[in-house]
Design an enzyme around this catalytic site. Structure first.
Site, PDB file in Angstrom:
ATOM      1  N   ASP A 356       0.832  -1.190   0.000  1.00  0.00           N
ATOM      2  CA  ASP A 356       0.000   0.000   0.000  1.00  0.00           C
ATOM      3  C   ASP A 356       0.878   1.256   0.000  1.00  0.00           C
ATOM      4  O   ASP A 356       1.852   1.341   0.752  1.00  0.00           O
ATOM      5  CB  ASP A 356      -0.893  -0.028   1.245  1.00  0.00           C
ATOM      6  CG  ASP A 356      -1.790   1.185   1.352  1.00  0.00           C
ATOM      7  OD1 ASP A 356      -2.669   1.347   0.492  1.00  0.00           O
ATOM      8  OD2 ASP A 356      -1.605   1.971   2.306  1.00  0.00           O
ATOM      9  N   GLU A 392       1.705  -0.448  -4.990  1.00  0.00           N
ATOM     10  CA  GLU A 392       0.786   0.633  -5.315  1.00  0.00           C
ATOM     11  C   GLU A 392       1.697   1.855  -5.501  1.00  0.00           C
ATOM     12  O   GLU A 392       2.176   2.433  -4.517  1.00  0.00           O
ATOM     13  CB  GLU A 392      -0.214   0.879  -4.188  1.00  0.00           C
ATOM     14  CG  GLU A 392      -1.217   1.959  -4.542  1.00  0.00           C
ATOM     15  CD  GLU A 392      -2.187   2.273  -3.412  1.00  0.00           C
ATOM     16  OE1 GLU A 392      -3.348   2.605  -3.706  1.00  0.00           O
ATOM     17  OE2 GLU A 392      -1.784   2.198  -2.234  1.00  0.00           O
TER      18      GLU A 392
END
Length: 716
Positions: A356, A392
């Site tokens: 993330d 990401e």
């Protein structure tokens, strides 16, 4: 002698122990405890009886900033935490406060919930900049670590190491997957055991996906602002324990049983041939900004764990939008991250990670740096470098959008793929030039540094945003249930509601929406790269227009199996199966566009205009062009099988028409094809033409807003 901490006594029966490994490790006769803190003046280990009675033990030994001690007779199931002494001076970055019970960052299991109370905060409530610490005891209101020993019978199980080109990812929430599944026993719904239940595994196998990407399963807690509104953090991007499976997802209990249950889930999924990828949140923690609670890192060594504002150390540098940023530049933090990753691979047998806001991990001073220590350590690690690594590739800081800029061996969530495909099917006049890159693996992003098409994780939807059904139903978010007056969530979703906002009974609008869903899914599954499906999109799941359901642990977010769209499920299943059986649709090398020897002039990749000729330079720059034919020659595949033999496949022509009205296109004849079999057409509910359809070269009418997949026929 054993005396209670309430009496103000510290127990003297701690042996020196060892500084490594960090965490709580049982050796069969006792447990060694080790905690890193560079600035502490003293550390108390706190053990808790089943009735909650606390016993404090002073750790007298320090080695290389690690406080350690061994307690004979302490074993698995023991609940524990730490109290760390030192200066309290937020203006200098120091937030030591022994009134706060702190979770061990290396705890293998966590027990207990976070209870909203003013004692959670190291500072007096609503006085975050006070130079005087809050003296309320937080122990009754915070979770505790659990000593774990789990000799799990893996029976030969190991990470699957499936090739990227064979991979189809299914992004799914552990609880949401089975919370309403009628085939899963009620006591297992929403748990690791529920995810491993045959009723759910059979769905994955029937769908044809090869990997589940689990939304965060590292132990997390809800933010105080959500608890005040009666909500919780459902997605889990608020990590507190990087080694502990989230306890609330365990059907077996939270005294260490969650570790066994998680391992059992992995073993069952592996037995079905399905990889397990974890969405991990190493960019920030659950402690928030300077007004947030003191739960672990903030009280153990605030300046050692976090990036503080250089001009005002009482504040945090926030590249994540969540209040703080872990400082991966520091050896202890980088060590924590790598120890955690290795643990989940070696002890929990997971197959990979999706990071993330990964750009936040790669910031050296301020900028994102391809040469950062984080990249170097991951690349050389003999364990972590061998599993699937997905970034990401952005954060919320300046220069944080880094799609295409992560080094090998990283793959990336391709945000440009999502944006381009959405724009095309929403009717934006963007032409086909960028679309052509996205359909063929995004060579413009990933080729220059030696990566391959599978560096592109292609997706149209994800957990964050509208699910697919809502993408074609709502242009405006409906997030009022989140309690933020609809200010949260993305306002520009690159989508179209098919002419009516929200639910409707109009059959024409409903038919168009269903076709648009099929168009988006067909584009995704016929593209080179690695497709990622969002759980529920194959069922027609809706969130009622909520495009930021991070705090909705209820029917808004859970998969509704009773309302599954069986036609859509059959369509997706057929496409996934077709893709997995067609190497030309999942190539491991970028297309060259060169003529193929012995084929009389065909190419491995060719692009056709509606008139039948190959696209001209003018066509490539025509923003009004909404129709394109992509020809993939199965004789031009450049990778070989495991035995070294050339891979040969059928050839296909994909006709993509995003315009609203029917259009006549010219199907190319010899040497490209002697005819075509229409295999998939999104005008049909299940994608299947009503009868075997053979089309000769020449003119044919494409319906408005439609994708055709045609198999090339050649005379012997």
């Amino acid at each position: 002698m054993t005396e209670h901490a309430a009496a103000g006594h510290l127990l003297p029966d701690v042996l020196p122990g060892a500084p490594a490994p960090l965490g709580a490790v049982w050796d069969g006769r006792g447990t060694n405890f080790a905690l890193w803190s560079a600035g502490a003046s003293a550390v108390d280990l706190c053990l808790f009886d089943p009735d909650g009675t606390e016993h404090r033990h002073r750790l007298e030994e320090t080695t290389h900033q690690v406080w350690h001690g061994r307690l004979p007779g302490v074993g698995p199931g023991q609940r524990y935490g730490y109290r760390v002494h030192g200066g309290y001076d937020p203006s200098s970055g120091f937030r030591y406060n022994p009134a706060k019970l702190l979770l061990d960052p290396y705890a293998r299991a966590v027990d207990g919930d976070l209870e909203l109370h003013t004692a959670l905060f190291g500072h007096p409530f609503e006085h975050a900049d006070s130079a005087v610490p809050d003296d309320q005891d937080s122990a009754p209101h915070v979770p505790r670590g659990v000593v774990v020993h789990d000799p799990f019978p893996w029976d030969g199980d190991r990470p699957l190491r499936r090739s990227w080109s064979d991979t189809v990812i299914y992004e799914v929430h552990v609880k949401g997957a089975t919370a309403r599944h009628p085939g899963v026993p009620p006591h297992l719904r929403g748990t690791y055991a529920g995810l491993a239940h045959p009723a759910f595994v059979e769905h994955l196998l029937a769908l044809g996906v090869t990997a589940v990407e689990l939304l965060p399963v590292h132990h997390f807690v809800s933010e105080p602002h959500l608890l005040r509104r009666g909500l919780t953090n459902y997605w889990g991007y608020n990590t507190l324990g990087y080694f502990a499976p989230h306890a609330a997802y365990s059907a077996a209990g939270s005294g260490g049983q969650q570790v066994t249950e998680f391992k059992t889930m992995v073993k069952e999924l592996h037995a079905a041939g399905i990889e397990v990828i974890l969405d991990v949140v190493y960019n920030h923690t659950a402690e928030g900004d300077h007004t947030g609670p003191t739960l672990s890192f903030k009280g153990i060594d605030n300046p050692g764990y976090y990036r503080l504002d250089g001009g005002n150390p009482a504040r945090y540098t926030d590249y994540t939008g969540c209040g703080n940023t872990l400082d991966v530049r520091r050896p202890a933090v980088l060590g924590l991250l790598m120890d955690s990753l290795r643990y989940w691979v070696t002890e929990m047998h997971v197959d990979g990670f999706r990071f993330d806001l990964a750009a936040a991990l790669a910031r050296s001073m301020r900028d994102v740096d391809r040469l950062s220590a984080f990249f170097d350590v991951v690349h050389q690690d003999p364990v972590v470098s061998q599993v699937k690594l997905i970034a990401e590739p952005w954060d919320v800081g300046p220069g944080g959008y880094q799609v295409g800029n992560f080094p090998p061996p990283w793959t990336e969530w391709n945000g440009k793929y999502r944006d381009t495909v959405r724009d095309v099917w929403a009717g934006a006049h963007v032409g086909v030039r960028d679309l052509a890159y996205r359909l063929t693996g995004s060579s413009d992003l990933y080729r220059s540094d030696g990566r391959r098409p599978f560096a592109s994780i292609n997706f149209v939807t994800a957990h964050d945003g509208f699910p697919l059904a809502d993408l074609v139903t709502y242009e405006h978010k409906r997030n009022e249930a989140n309690g933020e007056e609809n200010r949260d969530g993305e306002s520009h979703n690159r989508n179209w509601n098919c002419g009516v906002e929200g639910p409707t009974d109009d059959p024409e609008v409903l038919a168009l929406r269903a076709r648009q869903v099929r168009n988006l899914l067909a584009t995704l599954l016929l593209s080179t790269g690695v497709p990622m499906l969002t759980a529920g999109d194959e069922l027609g799941r809706t969130q009622g227009g909520n495009n930021n359901a991070y705090c909705q642990d209820n029917e808004i977010s859970w998969l509704d199996w009773a309302a599954a769209d069986e036609d859509l499920l059959a369509f997706v299943t057929r496409l996934v199966r077709l893709r997995r059986g067609a190497p030309v649709l999942r190539q491991e090398a970028f297309f060259e566009g060169h003529e193929l020897a012995g084929t009389e002039g065909t190419r491995d990749l060719a692009w056709f205009a509606p008139g039948g000729g190959q696209l001209t330079t003018a066509d490539w720059f025509d923003t009004g062009l909404q129709t394109v034919g992509m020809y993939l020659d199965g004789r031009g595949i450049r990778h070989r099988d495991e035995h070294g033999h050339p891979v040969v496949d059928d050839s296909y022509l994909v006709q993509l028409h995003a315009g609203p009205d029917p259009v006549t296109v010219e199907l190319p004849g010899p040497p490209w094809a002697d005819g075509y079999e229409l295999v998939i057409s999104t005008e049909y509910a299940r994608g299947t033409p009503p009868a075997l359809t053979f089309l000769p070269p020449g003119p044919v009418e494409l319906p408005g807003r439609c994708v055709w997949l045609l198999r090339v026929e050649r005379r012997p």
